[in-house]
Structure formats: C-alpha cells, structure tokens
Scaffold this active site. Structure first.
Site, PDB file in Angstrom:
ATOM      1  N   PHE A   1       9.056  27.697  70.851  1.00  0.00           N
ATOM      2  CA  PHE A   1       8.570  26.524  71.580  1.00  0.00           C
ATOM      3  C   PHE A   1       9.094  25.245  70.933  1.00  0.00           C
ATOM      4  CE2 PHE A   1       5.095  23.358  72.491  1.00  0.00           C
ATOM      5  CZ  PHE A   1       5.376  23.239  73.843  1.00  0.00           C
ATOM      6  N   GLY A   2       9.787  24.437  71.732  1.00  0.00           N
ATOM      7  CA  GLY A   2      10.254  23.127  71.263  1.00  0.00           C
ATOM      8  C   GLY A   2       9.379  22.037  71.856  1.00  0.00           C
TER       9      GLY A   2
ATOM     10  N   SER B   1      12.237  17.193  68.945  1.00  0.00           N
ATOM     11  CA  SER B   1      13.668  17.043  69.238  1.00  0.00           C
ATOM     12  C   SER B   1      14.278  18.311  69.830  1.00  0.00           C
ATOM     13  CB  SER B   1      14.435  16.620  67.984  1.00  0.00           C
ATOM     14  OG  SER B   1      14.253  17.572  66.981  1.00  0.00           O
TER      15      SER B   1
ATOM     16  N   GLU C   1       9.420  28.889  56.767  1.00  0.00           N
ATOM     17  CA  GLU C   1       8.946  27.528  56.559  1.00  0.00           C
ATOM     18  C   GLU C   1      10.074  26.530  56.719  1.00  0.00           C
ATOM     19  OE1 GLU C   1       6.465  25.560  53.117  1.00  0.00           O
ATOM     20  OE2 GLU C   1       5.729  27.538  53.697  1.00  0.00           O
TER      21      GLU C   1
HETATM   22  C1  BEZ Z   1      10.715  20.414  67.577  1.00  0.00           C
HETATM   23  O1  BEZ Z   1      10.503  20.795  68.704  1.00  0.00           O
HETATM   24  O2  BEZ Z   1      11.184  19.300  67.328  1.00  0.00           O
HETATM   25  C2  BEZ Z   1      10.468  21.315  66.398  1.00  0.00           C
HETATM   26  C3  BEZ Z   1      10.198  22.629  66.630  1.00  0.00           C
HETATM   27  C4  BEZ Z   1       9.999  23.465  65.544  1.00  0.00           C
HETATM   28  C5  BEZ Z   1      10.028  22.967  64.258  1.00  0.00           C
HETATM   29  C6  BEZ Z   1      10.281  21.642  64.044  1.00  0.00           C
HETATM   30  C7  BEZ Z   1      10.494  20.803  65.124  1.00  0.00           C
END
Ligand code: BEZ
Length: 208
Positions: free
Chosen positions: A20-21, A24, A107
């Site tokens: 899941f984003g 960014s 991590e």
């Molecule tokens: C993000 O969607 O920006 C993100 C997803 C996982 C880890 C760090 C950032």
C-alpha cells in the site's frame, strides 16, 4: 499488531505481494509492479513525521500512517479521515525478493510493518496488503505539531530527495487524482497554509 516474522517471510511466495502506497509511492511507484489499484484502508490516520526531505541536521517532514487507536491518544488532532486513500501495487512473485530488498521489508527508515485489508475503489473484494506505519517508539516520531509551524517547516526544508514543498503539493495532487472521494483534509489544509505563507512572503518582499 506486531507482524510475525514467518508471515513476512511467506508473504509474496504465492503471488500475493501487495504493497500500500499512501505517500510518495502514489506518484512514484515501486519497481516491477504489474498492477496498480486505487483504493483505501481503514483504521489509520496520516501524520507527518521526520524524514529525509531535508538534511540530517534539518530533517524535513513526510507522511506516515499511525493506528487510529494511537491517534486517539494524541493531543494535536487534525480532522482524521475515516479512509486513508492510496494505491495498492502488486509485485509478481519472481520480483518479490528484489522489491523486498528495495523496500527493506523489515524496517524502511524506521517504519514498522503491518498487514491490513485494502479496499479497491472499484468495489471489488478486499486485498491483504502490506503497509508501513509509524510507531511512537520510531525515532522519526514527533510530538504535538502546530499546523502553521509544520507548514513553515515544510517550506524551509529541502534535501537529497528534493523540496519538501514539492512532496506536499505532489501528495495533494496525487490524492485528488485517485477518486472523487480521495482527498485528505489535513493535506489540503497544509497546502493552503503553505500557499498563504508564500503569498505573505511575496507581498512582504514586494512592499520593501
Ligand atoms: C509511501 O507511500 O510514501 C510509503 C510507503 C511505505 C513506506 C514509506 C513510504
């Protein structure tokens, strides 16, 4: 909810690796994805914490997710959204080891991981998704945040990953592009504060 190491190791081996984003990653996808699905998760709130959009001496601010239960214990509440919108990415099984390495599955920059149901905007059935979240014990976690101070901090921070301002503005645009309901009031409020500060600075420098 701690994620068992065995769960992590096995995730992806059955072509079931979905990530899941919510920051960014929405506009900068991970490598090797073969499907991108807009949708949302529940039970979390977006919150800014310290990260690499700045320098080690003056870190910038990026979003993480925190558990809604953790959020309820904090004193600096912005209006939380019931749904956290973003994009889920499917990584084909053959590419999982490489992408895991890219993300540093255990991590990434101090994030912790959980699994949660992701709801596609298309209303199809939920997908089990890997999500990176921020815990209070993570070193980037910040105390109470005044929204104007946060906007000022974002405007002044830039570092190896670019301007922090650009990150915030891209995030708002990417969120609004996911669906008709996918805006995040906290993000749009910060964008509005940044624009107001910039306009005030411009008019102050013009009036000298
Ligand atoms: C993000 O969607 O920006 C993100 C997803 C996982 C880890 C760090 C950032």
């Amino acid at each position: 909810m701690a994620v068992h190491q065995k769960q992590i190791e096995e995730f992806g081996s059955n072509d079931d690796f979905w990530l899941f984003g919510y920051g960014s990653l929405i506009w900068k996808p991970p490598p090797h994805f073969d499907q991108r699905v807009p949708g949302y998760i529940e039970g979390y709130v977006r919150r800014f914490w310290q990260d690499h959009r700045g320098t080690p001496e003056a870190p910038g601010r990026v979003v993480t997710l925190i558990d809604r239960a953790h959020w309820d214990t904090l004193s600096d509440h912005h209006e939380p959204t019931e749904r956290v919108w973003g994009a889920a990415y499917h990584i084909p099984a053959a590419k999982v080891p490489e992408v895991r390495e890219y993300l540093d599955i255990r991590e990434i920059n101090g994030y912790s991981i959980q699994f949660t149901p992701f709801h596609p905007a298309s209303d199809s059935k939920p997908i089990r998704c890997l999500v990176y979240i921020g815990l209070p014990e993570n070193p980037q976690f910040l105390g109470p945040q005044d929204p104007n101070a946060l906007a000022r901090k974002i405007l002044q921070s830039r570092g190896p990953s670019g301007e922090n301002r650009e990150y915030l503005f891209n995030l708002e645009e990417a969120l609004l592009g996911l669906s008709e309901e996918s805006g995040d009031k906290h993000i749009s409020d910060l964008v509005a504060r940044c624009k107001k500060l910039e306009a005030e600075r411009k008019s102050a420098s013009g009036s000298k």
